[in-house]
Design a protein around this motif. Structure first.
Motif, PDB file in Angstrom:
ATOM      1  N   SER A  94      73.739  29.508  53.475  1.00  0.00           N
ATOM      2  CA  SER A  94      72.616  30.071  52.335  1.00  0.00           C
ATOM      3  C   SER A  94      71.702  29.739  51.712  1.00  0.00           C
ATOM      4  CB  SER A  94      73.240  30.740  51.619  1.00  0.00           C
ATOM      5  OG  SER A  94      74.638  29.841  50.535  1.00  0.00           O
ATOM      6  N   THR A 140      75.974  40.060  60.326  1.00  0.00           N
ATOM      7  CA  THR A 140      75.982  40.292  59.208  1.00  0.00           C
ATOM      8  C   THR A 140      74.608  39.875  58.929  1.00  0.00           C
ATOM      9  OG1 THR A 140      78.053  38.775  59.908  1.00  0.00           O
ATOM     10  CG2 THR A 140      77.243  38.792  57.238  1.00  0.00           C
ATOM     11  N   SER A 142      72.463  40.645  54.746  1.00  0.00           N
ATOM     12  CA  SER A 142      73.302  40.895  52.977  1.00  0.00           C
ATOM     13  C   SER A 142      72.123  42.424  52.180  1.00  0.00           C
ATOM     14  CB  SER A 142      72.769  38.875  52.599  1.00  0.00           C
ATOM     15  OG  SER A 142      72.787  39.527  51.927  1.00  0.00           O
ATOM     16  N   TYR A 155      66.723  32.071  52.722  1.00  0.00           N
ATOM     17  CA  TYR A 155      68.213  32.917  52.995  1.00  0.00           C
ATOM     18  C   TYR A 155      67.629  34.427  53.091  1.00  0.00           C
ATOM     19  CZ  TYR A 155      72.773  35.026  52.193  1.00  0.00           C
ATOM     20  OH  TYR A 155      73.643  35.666  53.003  1.00  0.00           O
ATOM     21  N   LYS A 159      67.486  37.694  56.764  1.00  0.00           N
ATOM     22  CA  LYS A 159      68.332  38.183  56.458  1.00  0.00           C
ATOM     23  C   LYS A 159      67.609  39.569  57.093  1.00  0.00           C
ATOM     24  CE  LYS A 159      72.622  36.598  56.353  1.00  0.00           C
ATOM     25  NZ  LYS A 159      73.505  36.439  57.494  1.00  0.00           N
ATOM     26  N   ALA A 184      75.532  44.610  55.766  1.00  0.00           N
ATOM     27  CA  ALA A 184      74.605  44.057  54.878  1.00  0.00           C
ATOM     28  C   ALA A 184      75.695  43.967  53.582  1.00  0.00           C
ATOM     29  CB  ALA A 184      73.851  44.501  54.214  1.00  0.00           C
ATOM     30  N   ASP A 242      78.124  46.715  49.486  1.00  0.00           N
ATOM     31  CA  ASP A 242      77.651  46.418  48.516  1.00  0.00           C
ATOM     32  C   ASP A 242      78.407  46.538  46.800  1.00  0.00           C
ATOM     33  OD1 ASP A 242      76.045  48.182  48.379  1.00  0.00           O
ATOM     34  OD2 ASP A 242      74.425  46.551  48.292  1.00  0.00           O
TER      35      ASP A 242
END
Ligand code: NAD
Length: 247
Positions: A94, A140, A142, A155, A159, A184, A242
């Motif tokens: 990150s 993966t 985010s 970052y 993504k 995500a 999330d």
């Protein structure tokens, strides 16, 4: 859920990746985990063998940004196991630098590890999966791939690119019965998050309707579902996990 399947999981030595390795092993997969260093791979393998000495697990530490090293490693895996059914591209780094201080080399590095590595592994694994009549590639992403973040622009940019690769490869590889999806994650408590100051994390938690930070297992469960035959008609999806933080 993964009986008879062989899975490669990058960034499998800790955090979300390690939890996913455990989840796949508990569900009877053969797992080959990747890490960035021999030492961390061996430590993870020791820990897994302590949990269950019968787990069918091995480890490698190729430089994911080198197409040659990735190809050599996947060929070794194919020679030993005969096939690869599942690839989880989880390794990632990150960033938090502001644009004013962001160094070009750091921007290039994050794109290399978070995006080029997925291109490299996907390019090498797709023909192996095609030869075996199909497979599953999971990436993966985010939650910041949906709306960006106020610093460390490399970052979220990386993504967004992961989502682009996911959707494009799903379209391209569907004909070969290769499903490509991404998870995500929201705010998940791992080493990556341990470095984020409390003043940043606490207000973030307040924005999560489920009222808590995520656990690595929350993400591992999503990967398990998407890797399994239960998700056989799902491809090109970016699954938000999330707590509705930004969904
Ligand atoms: P982590 O830092 O705990 O683990 C990262 C993993 O990636 C480690 O296994 C490490 O060995 C591997 N890795 C890092 N650099 C590498 C390199 N150069 N070559 C090979 N492997 C390398 O992180 P985490 O929180 O478990 O994150 C895993 C993934 O989830 C990352 O892609 C991250 O962007 C994503 N993610 C995490 C969160 C979160 O809140 N933790 C949120 C959204 C997305």
């Amino acid at each position: 859920m993964l009986q008879g399947k062989t899975a490669v999981i990058t960034g499998g030595t800790r955090g979300i990746g390690f939890e996913t390795v455990k989840k796949f092993l508990e569900n009877n997969a053969t797992v080959i985990l990747f890490g960035s260093k021999e030492e961390s791979v061996k430590k993870a393998l020791d820990e897994l063998k302590k949990i269950n000495n019968d787990y069918d697990v091995a480890g490698f530490w190729p430089d994911l940004t080198s197409q040659e090293e990735v190809e050599e490693t996947f060929n070794q895996i194919k020679d030993k196991y005969g096939k690869i059914d599942i690839l989880v591209n989880n390794a990632g780094i990150s960033a938090r630098d502001s644009l004013y201080d962001y160094k070009l080399e750091d921007f290039k590095k994050i794109m290399d590890i978070n995006v080029t590595a997925i291109f490299n592994t996907s390019k090498v694994v797709a023909p192996i999966m095609k030869e075996n009549n199909g497979g599953v590639i999971l990436n993966t992403s985010s939650m910041v791939s949906i709306y960006g973040q106020p610093s460390g622009c490399g970052y979220p940019t990386s993504k967004f690119a992961v989502n682009g690769l996911t959707k494009s490869l799903a379209r391209e590889l569907g004909k070969d019965n290769i499903r490509v999806n991404a998870v995500a994650p929201g705010i998940i408590y791992t080493d990556m998050m341990k470095n984020v100051p409390k003043e940043i994390i606490e207000p973030l938690i307040k924005t999560v309707p489920l009222g808590r930070i995520g656990k690595p297992e929350d993400i591992a469960n999503a990967f398990l579902f998407l890797a399994s035959d239960m998700a056989s008609y799902i491809t090109g999806a970016i699954l938000s996990v999330d707590g509705a933080a930004r969904s």
